[in-house]
Write an enzyme that holds these catalytic residues in place. Structure first.
Site, short mmCIF file in Angstrom:
data_model
loop_
_atom_site.label_atom_id
_atom_site.label_comp_id
_atom_site.label_asym_id
_atom_site.label_seq_id
_atom_site.Cartn_x
_atom_site.Cartn_y
_atom_site.Cartn_z
N CYS B 136 0.84 -1.20 0.00
CA CYS B 136 0.00 0.00 0.00
C CYS B 136 0.88 1.26 0.00
CB CYS B 136 -0.93 -0.10 1.22
SG CYS B 136 -2.38 0.96 1.22
N THR B 137 0.47 2.30 0.71
CA THR B 137 1.23 3.55 0.69
C THR B 137 2.58 3.44 1.39
OG1 THR B 137 0.15 4.38 2.68
CG2 THR B 137 -0.90 4.92 0.60
#
Lengths: 262, 262
Positions: B136-137
Site C-alpha cells: 500500500c502507501t
C-alpha cells in the site's frame, strides 16, 4: 455528507467515511446521520486475527457500529501474538445486534465450544440478530450454539465435515448464504464475506467502493488455496499435523450435537 | 521437526509451526532449529491494520522472527481502532534484518514521511536488509528514505503516480519485484506479497502450505478491485474525497525528492 462531515473525514484520514452519502439525506441534513448497523464481533483467546481484521476493515469503511464482544474486558490473545481489547462484554451485548459475527482459530474455537457462557451468549445474540455470520472455524461455534441446525454452511476445509454433527449441511463453497446465515471458509474468505455482507447492509455500490479502496483484485502467486488445488500430499500432511486438534473438534461437535438432540 | 517439537506445535494450537521440516535437519536434530529469518515490520500511527496482518499471518506460519518496530514502545493506533504494541524500537532494531517491511495508511504515511527519525531508521535498516518491502502507501515511505531511487515499484492506486517524484518507476502491477525491492499495491495486496516473500525465504512448498492453511482461493463477489474494473465514476469520486490527502502526499513526495536530488 455535509461540508463539515466531509472535512472531519479528511481530518480523520482513515479509510472510514469514504462511502457515498446514503439514502437517508434528511437525517444527515439534520446532523444525526443514518442509523448505523450494529455489528457484534465475538472475540476469544487464540482466535486468528486475520479472520477478524478482514471483515472489520470492510465494516469500518462502511461506517457501522462495531462492538468487539468477549466474556470479560481483558485483552485477548491471537495467533500472531497481537492482542485485541474487547469493547463490550456478554452481559451487555446480546440484544440489538444487526449482525453477529464469529471468527475462527481452531484451538480457541474448541475451547469456546466447551464454554457455557460463550454458547449462551451466541444463542441469545444469534436468535435476535438480523444476520448470523462466521469465518473459518467460527461456524463450529455457531453450530455448537444450535444456530446452524437445518442450514447450509461452510467452515475451514479441515473441519467443515464436522458441521453435520450439529445439524448443518456442509457446502464446499467460499461463502455460503442460507436465509440469514452467512458462513465463510478459512481465514482469507473473510474478505469475500465482508464484501458480501457490506452489499447486503448498504448495497452493491458501497461494497464496490470498499473493494476499490482495499484494491481487492487478488492475484495469488500460486494455485494452492484449496485441497483440490494443493493436491493430496500437502493436504494430508496438514490434516495429519492438525490431527489431534481436529479430533478434539470432532469430540466437541459430537457433544454439542448430543445436547442439540441431533 | 522432532516428536517433542511436533507435540509442542499441537499444544500451541496456532497456525504457526505447520510448515514442513526445512533443509537444515542437522541443526534441528541438535535441538536448535534452523536460523529464523528476522523480519522487521515498521509500526506507525494511523497505519492500516490489514496491511500489516496479511503479511504478518504468513510470516507467523513461516516461523520467522518478527519484530514490530516503532519509534517508541507505546501502543500505536490503526485505522480500525485496534492498537498494535511495538516489540522493538528504532535505536535497537536497524541492524541484522533479513526483511524490512513497511505497511501503509495514507495520513499516517504522510506524517511518517515528514518524520526524520523514521526516515533515518528506514535508510539504515533498508541499506542492510536482504529484502526491502512494502504494501500500500508504505512504498511512499521507502521512497522518501531514498530506497526506491532507480527501482520499479508500486503503491496504492491513488498515490502510485507519486513514486517517480522520489526516483522510482511506477508499474501498475499487484506485486512488483526489482532486485531486492518488493512493493505491493493497496491493502489486500499484502496477502499476495506475503506468499511471494514466503516463497523467497523458504521455497514454493512452504508458500503453498501457507496458502492452503489460509484457504487463499479468493472469490471477490464483485469486479471492482482496480480503477479499470470499478470504472471512472467510482474512481474519481474516491480520488476527490481523498483529494486533500493525496495533495499532501504529493507535497511530501516532492520535498523528499528534493532532498534526494531528484
Amino acid at each position: 455528507m455535509d461540508r463539515r462531515q466531509f472535512n472531519a473525514t479528511l481530518m480523520m484520514g482513515s479509510l472510514a467515511g469514504l462511502l457515498a452519502p446514503t439514502v437517508n439525506a434528511q437525517q444527515t441534513a439534520a446532523g444525526t446521520g443514518p442509523a448505523k448497523p450494529v455489528i457484534g464481533m465475538l472475540i476469544y483467546s487464540d482466535m486468528i486475527l486475520l479472520d477478524l481484521v478482514g471483515p472489520l476493515t470492510a465494516f469500518n469503511i462502511l461506517q457501522t457500529d462495531v462492538r468487539l464482544i468477549a466474556q470479560t474486558p481483558e485483552p485477548v490473545s491471537t495467533d500472531v501474538g497481537l492482542t485485541v481489547t474487547p469493547t463490550a462484554t456478554f452481559d451487555r451485548a446480546s440484544s440489538a445486534l444487526d449482525v453477529l459475527f464469529v471468527p475462527g482459530g481452531l484451538r480457541g474455537t474448541i475451547e469456546a465450544m466447551k464454554d457455557q457462557a460463550t454458547i449462551d451468549f451466541l444463542k441469545s445474540a444469534g436468535n435476535q440478530a438480523h444476520y448470523v455470520t462466521s469465518v473459518c472455524t467460527g461456524s463450529l461455534l455457531l453450530g455448537a450454539a444450535g444456530l446452524l441446525k437445518g442450514y447450509n454452511a461452510t467452515s475451514h476445509w479441515y473441519v467443515r465435515d464436522l458441521l453435520p454433527l450439529m445439524g448443518a449441511t456442509t457446502l464446499k463453497e467460499r461463502v455460503v448464504e442460507d436465509r440469514n446465515r452467512i458462513t465463510a471458509g478459512g481465514v482469507t474468505a473473510g474478505i469475500d464475506f465482508g464484501l458480501t455482507l457490506a452489499a447486503k447492509l448498504r448495497g452493491e455500490d458501497a461494497a464496490k467502493r470498499i473493494q476499490l479502496l482495499l484494491e481487492y483484485d487478488p492475484r495469488p502467486p500460486f494455485a494452492a488455496g484449496t485441497p483440490d488445488q494443493a493436491g493430496a500430499a500437502l493436504t494430508e500432511d496438514i490434516r495429519h499435523r492438525r490431527g489431534a486438534l481436529i479430533r478434539e473438534a470432532e469430540q466437541a461437535a459430537r457433544a454439542a450435537g448430543g445436547r442439540l438432540g441431533i
